[in-house]
Design a protein around this motif. Structure first.
Motif, mmCIF file in Angstrom:
data_model
loop_
_atom_site.group_PDB
_atom_site.id
_atom_site.type_symbol
_atom_site.label_atom_id
_atom_site.label_comp_id
_atom_site.label_asym_id
_atom_site.label_seq_id
_atom_site.Cartn_x
_atom_site.Cartn_y
_atom_site.Cartn_z
ATOM 1 N N SER A 133 6.364 -7.494 0.065
ATOM 2 C CA SER A 133 6.176 -6.148 0.120
ATOM 3 C C SER A 133 4.978 -5.333 -0.446
ATOM 4 N N ALA A 134 4.097 -6.014 -1.138
ATOM 5 C CA ALA A 134 3.006 -5.631 -1.367
ATOM 6 C C ALA A 134 2.085 -5.688 -0.241
ATOM 7 N N ASP A 135 2.078 -6.817 0.431
ATOM 8 C CA ASP A 135 1.105 -6.925 1.539
ATOM 9 C C ASP A 135 1.254 -5.914 2.505
ATOM 10 N N LEU A 136 3.070 -5.993 3.080
ATOM 11 C CA LEU A 136 3.167 -5.088 4.111
ATOM 12 C C LEU A 136 2.928 -3.431 3.910
ATOM 13 N N ASN A 137 3.412 -3.263 2.571
ATOM 14 C CA ASN A 137 2.845 -2.048 2.458
ATOM 15 C C ASN A 137 1.312 -1.640 2.160
ATOM 16 N N GLN A 138 0.736 -2.538 1.975
ATOM 17 C CA GLN A 138 -0.858 -2.271 2.094
ATOM 18 C C GLN A 138 -1.274 -2.124 3.403
ATOM 19 N N ILE A 139 -0.610 -2.888 4.286
ATOM 20 C CA ILE A 139 -0.906 -2.860 5.753
ATOM 21 C C ILE A 139 -0.512 -1.519 6.567
ATOM 22 N N LYS A 140 0.924 -1.140 5.977
ATOM 23 C CA LYS A 140 1.112 0.357 6.488
ATOM 24 C C LYS A 140 0.409 1.296 5.949
ATOM 25 N N ALA A 141 -0.382 1.054 4.888
ATOM 26 C CA ALA A 141 -0.951 2.188 4.121
ATOM 27 C C ALA A 141 -2.425 2.390 4.625
ATOM 28 N N THR A 142 -2.950 1.179 5.590
ATOM 29 C CA THR A 142 -4.164 1.222 6.107
ATOM 30 C C THR A 142 -4.328 1.802 7.519
ATOM 31 N N PRO A 143 -4.629 2.912 7.773
ATOM 32 C CA PRO A 143 -4.718 3.722 9.173
ATOM 33 C C PRO A 143 -5.532 2.453 9.994
ATOM 34 N N ASN A 144 -4.768 2.401 11.458
ATOM 35 C CA ASN A 144 -5.636 1.372 12.389
ATOM 36 C C ASN A 144 -5.632 -0.005 12.065
ATOM 37 N N LEU A 145 -4.612 -0.518 11.086
ATOM 38 C CA LEU A 145 -4.654 -2.041 10.701
ATOM 39 C C LEU A 145 -3.140 -2.327 11.151
ATOM 40 N N ALA A 146 -2.906 -3.204 12.375
ATOM 41 C CA ALA A 146 -1.759 -3.699 12.696
ATOM 42 C C ALA A 146 -0.672 -2.526 12.813
ATOM 43 N N SER A 147 -1.192 -1.484 13.480
ATOM 44 C CA SER A 147 -0.190 -0.336 13.675
ATOM 45 C C SER A 147 0.194 -0.323 15.257
ATOM 46 N N ASN A 148 -0.132 -1.270 16.060
ATOM 47 C CA ASN A 148 0.064 -1.441 17.408
ATOM 48 C C ASN A 148 -0.707 -2.802 17.800
ATOM 49 N N LYS A 149 -0.194 -3.126 18.927
ATOM 50 C CA LYS A 149 -0.528 -4.723 19.411
ATOM 51 C C LYS A 149 -2.182 -4.508 19.321
ATOM 52 N N ASN A 150 -2.738 -3.582 19.952
ATOM 53 C CA ASN A 150 -4.233 -3.765 20.074
ATOM 54 C C ASN A 150 -5.045 -3.683 19.049
ATOM 55 N N ASN A 151 -4.460 -3.298 17.828
ATOM 56 C CA ASN A 151 -5.276 -3.482 16.520
ATOM 57 C C ASN A 151 -4.509 -4.394 15.588
ATOM 58 N N LEU A 200 7.443 17.350 -13.736
ATOM 59 C CA LEU A 200 6.959 16.440 -12.848
ATOM 60 C C LEU A 200 8.168 15.647 -12.181
ATOM 61 N N LEU A 201 8.171 15.780 -11.015
ATOM 62 C CA LEU A 201 9.323 14.938 -10.006
ATOM 63 C C LEU A 201 8.742 13.732 -9.462
ATOM 64 N N ILE A 202 9.293 12.736 -9.774
ATOM 65 C CA ILE A 202 8.800 11.396 -9.140
ATOM 66 C C ILE A 202 9.740 11.058 -8.057
ATOM 67 N N LEU A 203 9.313 10.714 -7.122
ATOM 68 C CA LEU A 203 10.100 10.103 -5.846
ATOM 69 C C LEU A 203 9.688 8.854 -5.533
ATOM 70 N N THR A 204 10.633 7.697 -5.440
ATOM 71 C CA THR A 204 10.216 6.480 -5.176
ATOM 72 C C THR A 204 10.709 5.988 -3.884
ATOM 73 N N PHE A 205 9.975 5.419 -2.858
ATOM 74 C CA PHE A 205 10.651 4.945 -1.534
ATOM 75 C C PHE A 205 10.687 3.600 -1.439
ATOM 76 N N SER A 206 11.152 3.267 -0.346
ATOM 77 C CA SER A 206 11.496 1.817 0.072
ATOM 78 C C SER A 206 10.350 1.200 0.558
ATOM 79 N N GLU A 207 9.228 2.070 1.155
ATOM 80 C CA GLU A 207 7.995 1.405 1.761
ATOM 81 C C GLU A 207 7.029 2.634 1.519
ATOM 82 N N THR A 208 5.695 2.191 2.167
ATOM 83 C CA THR A 208 4.696 3.000 2.109
ATOM 84 C C THR A 208 5.246 4.342 2.613
ATOM 85 N N VAL A 209 4.632 5.449 2.316
ATOM 86 C CA VAL A 209 4.736 6.811 2.900
ATOM 87 C C VAL A 209 3.470 7.515 2.884
#
Length: 266
Positions: A133-151, A200-209
């Motif tokens: 989950s840590a690796d996948l969330n880090q990828i999703k949080a990084t713009p232009n990294l593995a967001s489509n086939k061309n990158n 303070l309101l804390i929201l926790t999600f299933s993946e990177t937002v």
């Protein structure tokens, strides 16, 4: 007679290498059932039974390094599939030698994989790596990294995996994945916390937002799971600040107006 072994049989033999079978001429013997072959008159061959096995005369050890021939990244499920020219031994994977990059340039964005669960395809050629989950969330949080086939590029250092004979795989310079599956799963709110002293309101999600997309006016607090007549609810009007505690957790500091509104609505 020359017999070309099937992939399944070859995998079965090679995967037993650590137990000694067919690892050298000294550990390679053959037995034959009478029904294995017949002569031109239909007579069965004389069986060679266990205890009378014949040792191989010519033995050629496997010296070929596994080569990556196919790759696929499923961003939705977080699975990286790597297919090799020879059977990879999953027990020898070096995850730190696997990187997902956004280009083949020297300054490419990159995510090096952590140790992850793996599975092997039935034919034995493909390793499926289930990203943490840590690796996948880090990828999703990084713009232009593995967001489509061309990158989405795969880079493998030499020796990322061995075959069953100990031959190390060859290095792979960053190359585009052959197949890319887009992320189609919506983030899910899996928990929240509220401090009525600090607001303070804390929201926790299933993946990177994406914190820049937060719309606090779409958040409603209520006193029961569903809203029957006479129940109480309060819709936020804004926020004093919004910060990311980590990739999947957002902290919203309520405005004084909303904090007061919640307190008097109790």
């Amino acid at each position: 007679i020359s017999v070309q072994l099937s992939s399944a049989d070859l995998l079965g033999i090679k995967s037993q290498y650590s137990k000694g079978i067919a690892s050298s001429a000294n550990t390679t013997y053959i037995t034959v059932q009478a029904s294995a072959i017949r002569n031109v008159f239909g007579s069965d061959v004389l069986a060679i039974t266990d205890g009378r096995g014949i040792q191989v005369r010519n033995y050629f050890r496997d010296i070929m390094s596994p080569i990556l021939v196919y790759s696929a990244f499923d961003r939705n499920q977080g699975v990286l599939n790597l297919t090799f020219s020879d059977f990879p031994d999953p027990a020898t994977i070096s995850f730190a030698k696997i990187a997902i990059k956004n280009s083949n340039g020297g300054s490419a964005l990159s995510q090096i994989l952590s140790q992850s669960p793996v599975a092997v395809s039935q034919d034995g050629f493909t390793i499926s790596i289930y990203l943490t989950s840590a690796d996948l969330n880090q990828i999703k949080a990084t713009p232009n990294l593995a967001s489509n086939k061309n990158n989405t590029y795969i880079s493998l250092a030499a020796g990322v995996v061995n075959d069953y004979f100990g031959n190390t795989s060859l290095a792979v310079s960053p190359r585009l994945v052959d197949v890319f599956v887009q992320d189609t799963t919506n983030p899910v709110l899996i928990g929240f916390g509220l401090n009525m002293n600090s607001g303070l309101l804390i929201l926790t999600f299933s993946e990177t937002v994406n914190i820049s997309t937060v719309n606090t006016t779409a958040i409603v607090l209520q006193d029961i799971i569903s809203i029957p007549p006479g129940s109480t609810q309060y819709r936020l009007t804004g926020s004093a600040s919004i910060t990311a505690q980590n990739l999947t957790r957002i902290a919203i500091l309520l405005t004084a107006q909303d904090l007061f509104g919640l307190q008097v609505t109790r």
